[in-house]
Design a protein around this motif. Structure first.
Motif, PDB file in Angstrom:
ATOM      1  N   LEU A 213       5.438   3.515  -9.879  1.00  0.00           N
ATOM      2  CA  LEU A 213       4.716   2.254  -9.680  1.00  0.00           C
ATOM      3  C   LEU A 213       4.732   1.844  -8.211  1.00  0.00           C
ATOM      4  N   ASN A 214       5.900   1.929  -7.585  1.00  0.00           N
ATOM      5  CA  ASN A 214       6.006   1.577  -6.167  1.00  0.00           C
ATOM      6  C   ASN A 214       5.131   2.486  -5.309  1.00  0.00           C
ATOM      7  N   SER A 215       5.119   3.764  -5.637  1.00  0.00           N
ATOM      8  CA  SER A 215       4.300   4.717  -4.884  1.00  0.00           C
ATOM      9  C   SER A 215       2.819   4.419  -5.056  1.00  0.00           C
ATOM     10  N   TYR A 216       2.438   3.962  -6.238  1.00  0.00           N
ATOM     11  CA  TYR A 216       1.027   3.641  -6.472  1.00  0.00           C
ATOM     12  C   TYR A 216       0.596   2.436  -5.640  1.00  0.00           C
ATOM     13  N   LEU A 217       1.477   1.463  -5.490  1.00  0.00           N
ATOM     14  CA  LEU A 217       1.164   0.311  -4.646  1.00  0.00           C
ATOM     15  C   LEU A 217       0.950   0.756  -3.199  1.00  0.00           C
ATOM     16  N   GLU A 218       1.808   1.639  -2.721  1.00  0.00           N
ATOM     17  CA  GLU A 218       1.629   2.183  -1.375  1.00  0.00           C
ATOM     18  C   GLU A 218       0.290   2.906  -1.271  1.00  0.00           C
ATOM     19  N   TYR A 219      -0.049   3.651  -2.308  1.00  0.00           N
ATOM     20  CA  TYR A 219      -1.312   4.388  -2.339  1.00  0.00           C
ATOM     21  C   TYR A 219      -2.508   3.449  -2.193  1.00  0.00           C
ATOM     22  N   LEU A 220      -2.461   2.296  -2.851  1.00  0.00           N
ATOM     23  CA  LEU A 220      -3.566   1.345  -2.766  1.00  0.00           C
ATOM     24  C   LEU A 220      -3.760   0.855  -1.330  1.00  0.00           C
ATOM     25  N   PHE A 221      -2.673   0.491  -0.668  1.00  0.00           N
ATOM     26  CA  PHE A 221      -2.779   0.038   0.724  1.00  0.00           C
ATOM     27  C   PHE A 221      -3.400   1.128   1.601  1.00  0.00           C
ATOM     28  N   LYS A 222      -2.917   2.344   1.449  1.00  0.00           N
ATOM     29  CA  LYS A 222      -3.402   3.439   2.288  1.00  0.00           C
ATOM     30  C   LYS A 222      -4.865   3.765   1.998  1.00  0.00           C
ATOM     31  N   LEU A 223      -5.256   3.688   0.734  1.00  0.00           N
ATOM     32  CA  LEU A 223      -6.639   4.008   0.384  1.00  0.00           C
ATOM     33  C   LEU A 223      -7.597   2.949   0.929  1.00  0.00           C
ATOM     34  N   ILE A 224      -7.173   1.696   0.932  1.00  0.00           N
ATOM     35  CA  ILE A 224      -8.005   0.635   1.504  1.00  0.00           C
ATOM     36  C   ILE A 224      -8.266   0.907   2.984  1.00  0.00           C
ATOM     37  N   VAL A 225      -7.219   1.302   3.700  1.00  0.00           N
ATOM     38  CA  VAL A 225      -7.375   1.616   5.124  1.00  0.00           C
ATOM     39  C   VAL A 225      -8.302   2.816   5.307  1.00  0.00           C
ATOM     40  N   GLU A 226      -8.144   3.822   4.463  1.00  0.00           N
ATOM     41  CA  GLU A 226      -8.941   5.046   4.589  1.00  0.00           C
ATOM     42  C   GLU A 226     -10.401   4.827   4.222  1.00  0.00           C
ATOM     43  N   ARG A 227     -10.652   4.095   3.145  1.00  0.00           N
ATOM     44  CA  ARG A 227     -12.023   3.938   2.654  1.00  0.00           C
ATOM     45  C   ARG A 227     -12.740   2.720   3.257  1.00  0.00           C
ATOM     46  N   GLY A 228     -11.989   1.788   3.832  1.00  0.00           N
ATOM     47  CA  GLY A 228     -12.599   0.576   4.365  1.00  0.00           C
ATOM     48  C   GLY A 228     -13.794   0.810   5.278  1.00  0.00           C
ATOM     49  N   PRO A 229     -13.683   1.735   6.256  1.00  0.00           N
ATOM     50  CA  PRO A 229     -14.825   1.968   7.155  1.00  0.00           C
ATOM     51  C   PRO A 229     -16.105   2.380   6.435  1.00  0.00           C
ATOM     52  N   ASP A 230     -15.993   2.923   5.226  1.00  0.00           N
ATOM     53  CA  ASP A 230     -17.186   3.310   4.462  1.00  0.00           C
ATOM     54  C   ASP A 230     -18.076   2.105   4.159  1.00  0.00           C
ATOM     55  N   VAL A 231     -17.460   0.917   4.091  1.00  0.00           N
ATOM     56  CA  VAL A 231     -18.230  -0.296   3.774  1.00  0.00           C
ATOM     57  C   VAL A 231     -18.229  -1.284   4.938  1.00  0.00           C
TER      58      VAL A 231
END
Length: 331
Positions: free
Chosen positions: A172-190
């Motif tokens: 669960l903790n790792s998934y929360l970290e994953y969400l933060f990192k994915l937002i940073v990675e995918r953010g420029p797409d939008v």
């Protein structure tokens, strides 16, 4: 929103700052007036319904639905499930196809997260939205929140409490970290360029939606824009000092929403997959007009308690000294 001063909440300090801003400020304190029409005001319930099953979505006024959808910027493609075939979705893990790319795998982890995340979503739903269903999943060990990028020297309190916890499940903790990192990675797409630091993206608010019992997190980026007499003449407390976040049009994209898959109330299946998107709050749009409180429209803040019962804050903080060391603190 976390504390920027030991004694005043940011919500209140921003209100004071905006109240005393000069009339020459380039930003209007008040919302743009809604155009005269018969379109009803959008609600947070409408927003969440459009991100659920087709049957939920159909309950929203069509004009409101069209306007809200125009403000959705998906970081992962949106794939609503037809509720008539929801019985086919009892075991998300059994439906994982042969993934062709890393991006496919990332999408799949949003649509159908690991089992511990699904279990937490089911607990929230089956409990009728009881926050204690989430609290019981936390490790009782209390960890002091250390200095975060010089926050102590600035008298900046980034978290609601000076201590934090983590979930018992490391997945669960790792998934929360994953969400933060994915937002940073995918953010420029939008159009959202965001960084993991104490001025920009470092926290989200975990909530349980009032009407559906759906688990979600509302992330806030661009938390402490740089004070500037011409561009952003507002004081936000100690945590704003030395900010590297420039106030510009990207502030419109500061609200990022993750929703866990939505359980079925008649089976052990699921009626909607997970969602990750940015909510575009540009002036004149329906999100800005109907979902942003007037006293914070300059910083485009959607408040988590408008979406449901707030359970905890999820903080992802760089507590490293010479080298970055990002850790989860749940407060």
């Amino acid at each position: 929103m976390p504390m920027g001063c030991p004694f005043l909440s940011l919500r209140f300090s921003l209100f004071l700052s905006l109240s005393f801003a000069t009339s020459s400020s380039p930003f209007s304190f008040f919302k743009l007036q809604s155009p005269s029409s018969s379109i009803p005001k959008a609600t947070s319930s409408d927003l969440l319904s459009l991100l659920a099953s087709p049957s939920h979505s159909s309950s929203v006024n069509p004009s409101v639905a069209d306007e809200l959808k125009s403000c959705f910027k998906f970081l992962v493609p949106f794939t609503p499930i037809n509720t008539r075939s929801s019985s086919d979705f009892k075991s998300p893990s059994s439906r994982r196809s042969l993934l062709k790319s890393l991006r496919d795998e990332q999408n799949e982890l949003i649509w159908w997260p690991p089992e511990p995340v699904l279990e937490l979503a089911r607990l929230a739903f089956d409990s009728g939205g009881d926050p204690d269903s989430i609290h019981r999943a936390l490790d009782p060990t209390v960890m002091p929140v250390p200095d975060v990028e010089g926050s102590k020297e600035d008298k900046c309190e980034l978290t609601r409490t000076p201590y934090g916890r983590r979930f018992i499940s490391q997945e669960l903790n790792s998934y929360l970290e994953y969400l933060f990192k994915l937002i940073v990675e995918r953010g420029p797409d939008v159009g959202l360029k965001v960084s993991l630091n104490r001025y920009d993206l470092f926290h989200g608010h975990l909530f349980i939606a009032t009407e559906t019992g759906r688990l979600g997190i509302l992330f806030h980026a661009k938390e402490y824009p740089l004070y500037d007499k011409q561009v952003f003449p507002y004081y936000l407390g100690y945590c704003q000092k030395d900010s590297n976040v420039t106030y510009d049009d990207s502030i419109n994209l500061r609200n990022i929403l993750w929703l866990a898959p939505l359980p079925s109330n008649s089976t052990q299946g699921w009626i909607a997959p997970g969602v990750l998107l940015v909510l575009d709050a540009h002036p004149g749009g329906i999100v800005y007009r109907d979902l942003i409180p007037e006293y914070v429209n300059v910083v485009r803040t959607i408040y988590e308690d408008d979406l449901g019962n707030v359970v905890v804050d999820v903080n992802y903080l760089n507590v490293g000294d010479s080298q970055p060391d990002y850790q989860i603190f749940i407060c």
